[in-house]
Design an enzyme around this catalytic site. Structure first.
Site, PDB file in Angstrom:
ATOM      1  N   HIS A 218       0.869  -1.152   0.032  1.00  0.00           N
ATOM      2  CA  HIS A 218      -0.061  -0.174  -0.014  1.00  0.00           C
ATOM      3  C   HIS A 218       0.880   1.241  -0.068  1.00  0.00           C
ATOM      4  O   HIS A 218       1.323   1.566   0.941  1.00  0.00           O
ATOM      5  CB  HIS A 218      -0.799   0.045   1.303  1.00  0.00           C
ATOM      6  CG  HIS A 218      -1.864   1.008   1.082  1.00  0.00           C
ATOM      7  ND1 HIS A 218      -3.321   0.702   1.817  1.00  0.00           N
ATOM      8  CD2 HIS A 218      -2.165   2.398   0.746  1.00  0.00           C
ATOM      9  CE1 HIS A 218      -4.008   1.877   1.406  1.00  0.00           C
ATOM     10  NE2 HIS A 218      -3.218   2.895   0.848  1.00  0.00           N
TER      11      HIS A 218
ATOM     12  N   LEU B 216       2.542   6.688  -5.154  1.00  0.00           N
ATOM     13  CA  LEU B 216       3.612   7.120  -5.617  1.00  0.00           C
ATOM     14  C   LEU B 216       3.430   8.427  -6.580  1.00  0.00           C
ATOM     15  O   LEU B 216       4.379   8.908  -7.249  1.00  0.00           O
ATOM     16  CB  LEU B 216       4.407   5.909  -6.609  1.00  0.00           C
ATOM     17  CG  LEU B 216       4.656   4.772  -5.673  1.00  0.00           C
ATOM     18  CD1 LEU B 216       5.526   3.692  -6.392  1.00  0.00           C
ATOM     19  CD2 LEU B 216       5.432   4.983  -4.416  1.00  0.00           C
ATOM     20  N   ARG B 217       2.011   8.724  -6.681  1.00  0.00           N
ATOM     21  CA  ARG B 217       1.647  10.100  -7.394  1.00  0.00           C
ATOM     22  C   ARG B 217       1.969  10.139  -8.811  1.00  0.00           C
ATOM     23  O   ARG B 217       1.543  11.229  -9.531  1.00  0.00           O
ATOM     24  CB  ARG B 217       2.559  11.134  -6.562  1.00  0.00           C
ATOM     25  CG  ARG B 217       2.315  11.275  -5.197  1.00  0.00           C
ATOM     26  CD  ARG B 217       0.816  11.328  -4.531  1.00  0.00           C
ATOM     27  NE  ARG B 217       0.432  11.535  -3.251  1.00  0.00           N
ATOM     28  CZ  ARG B 217      -0.456  11.141  -2.432  1.00  0.00           C
ATOM     29  NH1 ARG B 217      -1.475  10.527  -3.295  1.00  0.00           N
ATOM     30  NH2 ARG B 217      -0.713  11.429  -1.326  1.00  0.00           N
TER      31      ARG B 217
ATOM     32  N   ASP C 186      -8.743   3.154  -3.257  1.00  0.00           N
ATOM     33  CA  ASP C 186      -8.041   3.469  -2.077  1.00  0.00           C
ATOM     34  C   ASP C 186      -7.930   4.963  -2.288  1.00  0.00           C
ATOM     35  O   ASP C 186      -7.625   5.658  -3.183  1.00  0.00           O
ATOM     36  CB  ASP C 186      -6.830   2.902  -1.655  1.00  0.00           C
ATOM     37  CG  ASP C 186      -6.182   3.717  -0.520  1.00  0.00           C
ATOM     38  OD1 ASP C 186      -6.912   3.369   0.714  1.00  0.00           O
ATOM     39  OD2 ASP C 186      -5.153   4.451  -0.445  1.00  0.00           O
TER      40      ASP C 186
ATOM     41  N   HIS D  35     -10.824   0.702   1.390  1.00  0.00           N
ATOM     42  CA  HIS D  35     -10.454   1.973   2.275  1.00  0.00           C
ATOM     43  C   HIS D  35     -11.630   2.039   2.900  1.00  0.00           C
ATOM     44  O   HIS D  35     -12.663   2.416   2.524  1.00  0.00           O
ATOM     45  CB  HIS D  35     -10.216   3.005   1.455  1.00  0.00           C
ATOM     46  CG  HIS D  35     -10.202   4.362   1.917  1.00  0.00           C
ATOM     47  ND1 HIS D  35      -9.018   5.145   2.453  1.00  0.00           N
ATOM     48  CD2 HIS D  35     -11.321   5.020   2.539  1.00  0.00           C
ATOM     49  CE1 HIS D  35      -9.346   6.286   2.823  1.00  0.00           C
ATOM     50  NE2 HIS D  35     -10.692   6.294   3.292  1.00  0.00           N
TER      51      HIS D  35
ATOM     52  N   HIS E 221      -5.251  -0.228   6.127  1.00  0.00           N
ATOM     53  CA  HIS E 221      -4.900   0.499   7.196  1.00  0.00           C
ATOM     54  C   HIS E 221      -6.097   0.571   8.358  1.00  0.00           C
ATOM     55  O   HIS E 221      -6.779   1.733   8.596  1.00  0.00           O
ATOM     56  CB  HIS E 221      -4.920   2.098   6.546  1.00  0.00           C
ATOM     57  CG  HIS E 221      -5.847   2.655   5.683  1.00  0.00           C
ATOM     58  ND1 HIS E 221      -7.100   2.401   5.816  1.00  0.00           N
ATOM     59  CD2 HIS E 221      -5.529   3.338   4.391  1.00  0.00           C
ATOM     60  CE1 HIS E 221      -7.923   3.087   4.528  1.00  0.00           C
ATOM     61  NE2 HIS E 221      -6.605   3.546   3.787  1.00  0.00           N
TER      62      HIS E 221
ATOM     63  N   ASP F 258       1.259   2.957   3.717  1.00  0.00           N
ATOM     64  CA  ASP F 258       0.204   3.922   3.093  1.00  0.00           C
ATOM     65  C   ASP F 258       1.105   5.207   2.901  1.00  0.00           C
ATOM     66  O   ASP F 258       0.514   6.189   3.266  1.00  0.00           O
ATOM     67  CB  ASP F 258      -0.963   4.356   4.043  1.00  0.00           C
ATOM     68  CG  ASP F 258      -1.894   5.096   3.492  1.00  0.00           C
ATOM     69  OD1 ASP F 258      -1.972   5.240   2.181  1.00  0.00           O
ATOM     70  OD2 ASP F 258      -3.034   5.413   4.345  1.00  0.00           O
TER      71      ASP F 258
END
Lengths: 321, 432
Positions: free
Chosen positions: B66, B69-70, B158, B185, B238, B311
């Site tokens: 999880h 990396l944008r 997510d 999520h 998470h 995360d």
């Protein structure tokens, strides 16, 4: 420069009872200035103050402005609308630009909880919180306490119930911290959907029924009910709110004793408070407004480094800063 | 190809119930041998690189299922390359990239782009996770089949919950076809709306809108019940509350196909961190109470929580430098994860090193059906060498990640990756 209260006034939670008493005591000599024909003393001559208001406010802004003017400070009002803030400038850039103009103090009103602290952490000037989100409104808490003390002669042992939307109220939080530290007993009363879920951990007494709160209290501080609480589904209607929680003359008369009525304004007459209560003999709502100027003069004086013991002398311009 | 000999370390591989001082030999990108006298067999190879691992732990490489990396979309915040290098520096040999990019990773071409960028990065492996719904809008299913064929290892929306129970049910059923987990999520959107931190006494004092534990727990039990109904594999991202732990335990006791992860910050920090309106303590789900932290630590120990995932959520400095309610959620985690886990779980004696390796390597690889997570002969040469006792002070400016948003800045932590090997190549090596 002495700083008996620290650099900034961010809330009443961080202050001790002694510090709160110091501010209230310092406000006393400043009351008299507003009664004069020429309402101006040279105490803060040369000090520059910015009133940075990101939220619309009439009462608080005008009150601060009078306090500043009566102390001869140079005050500038910056309203969020029409400033660079509306062009997308961040709070930190706004702060740095103000700082670069070498100002002494910022009075900030902002819709986000913690905004005053955010500013205070990033600039050297004194920061006075004039209301941040649903966090605190310390000068309102102080002027409420000054008004209560004027009337009862003390705060210790007093029973004060805050009625209404405690969940979203910065006034409620400042009153709870301030009054508790000054030895008063604090109650809260309102629909459970407008009280914080963790209200029991705040050290206050909780009343589900306004009749019980009236039975218990020496004074009621009645909060404004925002219309948007209804549209957001916290309560079914303003009408029912008034019928269940509205403070009316009939309800007060049933208590068979005098109960002081406070309201931070602006009032919704006929919703949280009926007109005959707001305008009745036990209402000190306008005294609160008058005291607001004196409390803010005391806050400006003390946080700009004024010596508390010289507040009386400061009125004629002889006080040290 | 070359050969690498990791000599004399404490080899911890829970997949083989192994915890011995031994050598590990990697040849041509795969594990060639593990054992006490492997160095003798390797002697004489002229392409051999020997790394002395005395006093260090040698384990199957850490796997993070999880992270964010944008790329594509926010390359100024992180790229697949910087993220993969940050992962390697943190001891991760493989990470799974969440699909909430811009555009959203919701089709085979987008999945292929991530695979290509990852291969160019030459650091940790990066496995794409595809979106559950097109644009993560919760309206129409994305094409799981094509995304899996292109290399996606799971699906998730997510960053956003799957609000519709029907959509979640369908996703679980459809994902079963391809043998992939649906990672959810868990956040009931109407309860969590506008919330900035955990709901409780701290949020009340700070005047911040709270997110109640029930916002997570309601969705956790919904997903568990839907996994029971469909037989699909639901992976709960998470997890942050005691209640969620109890619900997962309930599901597992009944044999329901549910797995769950916890983040290092949720087993180490509490809502008290928000005091002073520190935006580096703002994430979703929020930091909870000390009681929740204790329950999550216990769940990591007993396996109710299968694995630890970071995360990792980099944000630009300017985005976090603002009013708390307006700041974005998330913190970076790849380069602090093993240290936080050792500092808060291993050092206090809650778990031992083999369980740490199980939760950070074996379990994530097994749950997401990824290569790695084992040092068995012939498996991928993905190995992490870490020092479980090294103390260091977190200095975010030295991170390989572009992100600096960490609540651990300035803290002294214990445990650090010394060497990270991916497919027999050294992708990170720390000066001791």
């Amino acid at each position: 420069m002495t700083r008996p209260l620290g650099k900034d006034l961010l809330g009443l939670e961080p202050l001790s009872g002694e510090q709160i008493k110091l501010i209230l005591d310092t406000a006393e000599p400043f009351k008299e200035i507003s009664e004069r024909a020429i309402k101006k003393v040279p105490t803060l001559r040369g000090a520059t103050i910015v009133n940075l208001f990101f939220e619309a406010s009439t009462r608080t802004r005008v009150s601060f402005e009078f306090a500043e003017k009566r102390l001869s400070a140079d005050a500038v009002n910056v309203a969020a609308a029409g400033s660079s803030v509306s062009k997308g400038e961040t709070l930190v850039d706004t702060a740095r630009n103000l700082e670069a103009m070498r100002i002494d103090m910022v009075v900030i009103r902002h819709g986000a909880s913690g905004a005053a602290k955010f500013l205070a952490d990033r600039i050297e000037s004194n920061v006075i919180n004039a209301g941040d989100g649903t966090h605190e409104h310390p000068t309102q808490g102080l002027l409420d306490m000054l008004t209560l003390r004027d009337h009862f002669g003390k705060l210790d042992g007093l029973k004060v119930c805050i009625v209404g939307d405690v969940l979203h109220s910065r006034v409620a939080r400042s009153n709870i911290w301030g009054l508790t530290k000054m030895g008063a007993e604090v109650g809260v009363c309102g629909p459970r959907s407008l009280l914080p879920n963790a209200v029991d951990e705040l050290g206050v007494r909780v009343f589900n029924r306004v009749e019980e709160a009236i039975e218990w209290a020496d004074a009621l501080n009645i909060l404004r009910l925002q219309l948007e609480r209804m549209t957001a589904g916290y309560i079914p209607s303003l009408r029912e709110y008034n019928r269940v929680f509205g403070v009316s003359r009939e309800r007060l008369e049933r208590a068979k004793r005098d109960i002081l009525i406070l309201h931070p304004g602006p009032m919704n007459r006929g919703v949280e408070i009926d007109s005959d209560v707001a305008d009745g003999p036990f209402s000190v709502i306008l005294d609160q407004v008058t005291n607001g100027v004196a409390v803010r003069m005391a806050v400006l004086y003390l946080f700009s480094g004024g010596k508390p013991e010289l507040a009386e002398a400061a009125k004629i311009g002889a006080g040290e800063r | 190809m070359t050969a690498i000999l990791l000599s004399g370390g404490r080899v911890v591989d829970p997949s083989q119930r192994m915890d011995d001082v031994a050598d590990v030999l990697i040849v041509d990108g795969v594990i060639a041998a593990v054992g006490a006298r492997v160095r003798n067999d390797a002697k004489g190879r002229d392409d051999l690189e020997t790394i002395a691992c005395d006093g260090l732990v040698v384990s199957p490489g850490f796997v993070d299922v999880h992270c964010h990396l944008r790329e594509p979309g926010r390359e100024e915040v992180e790229t697949i390359a910087t993220g993969a290098r940050a992962a390697a520096a943190g001891g991760f040999t493989a990470v799974c990239a969440m699909p909430n990019t811009d555009p959203v990773t919701d089709n085979q071409a987008a999945v292929g782009f991530i695979i290509r960028q990852a291969s160019l990065a030459n650091a940790a492996r990066v496995y794409p996770i595809g979106a559950i719904s097109l644009g993560q809008r919760g309206e129409a299913l994305a094409e799981f089949g094509e995304m899996v064929a292109a290399g996606a290892v799971a699906v998730s929306d997510d960053g956003k919950p799957v609000a519709s129970a029907h959509m979640m049910r369908t996703a679980l059923e459809y994902a079963r076809t391809f043998g992939i987990p649906v990672a959810d999520h868990c956040e009931e959107p109407t309860l969590a709306k506008g919330g900035a931190m955990n709901e409780g006494i701290v949020s009340t004092r700070l005047g911040l809108k709270g997110i109640p534990a029930e916002a997570e727990e309601i969705m956790a039990i919904r997903d568990i019940l839907l996994a029971r109904r469909t037989g699909g594999h639901v992976h709960l991202c998470h997890m942050s509350t005691r209640g969620s732990v109890e619900l997962i335990r309930w599901g597992k006791e009944r044999g329901i196909n549910v797995t769950a992860e916890v983040c290092p910050h949720h087993i180490s920090l509490t809502e008290e961190e928000v005091e002073g309106y520190d935006t580096n303590a703002k994430m979703n789900p929020p930091l909870r109470t000390a009681d929740d932290v204790a329950a999550l630590q216990e769940a990591v120990k007993d396996g109710t929580i299968d694995l630890i995932a970071t995360d990792h959520a980099p944000h630009h400095y300017d985005e976090k430098e603002r009013e708390f309610a307006d700041a974005p959620n998330g913190i970076i985690g790849l380069e602090t994860a093993v240290a936080v886990n050792i500092t808060w779980l291993v050092e206090p004696g809650i778990i031992d090193v083999p369980i740490l390796v199980e939760r950070m390597s074996c379990a994530p690889a097994r749950v997401f059906k990824l290569p790695g997570g084992t040092l068995r002969r012939g498996s991928a040469g993905d190995v992490t060498v870490f020092d479980p006792t090294a103390k260091w002070t977190v200095d975010a400016t030295r991170f390989k990640s572009k992100g600096r948003n960490t609540p651990y800045a300035g803290m002294e932590l214990t445990g650090r990756a010394r060497c990270t090997i991916v497919g027999g190549r050294i992708v990170h090596r720390a000066s001791s």
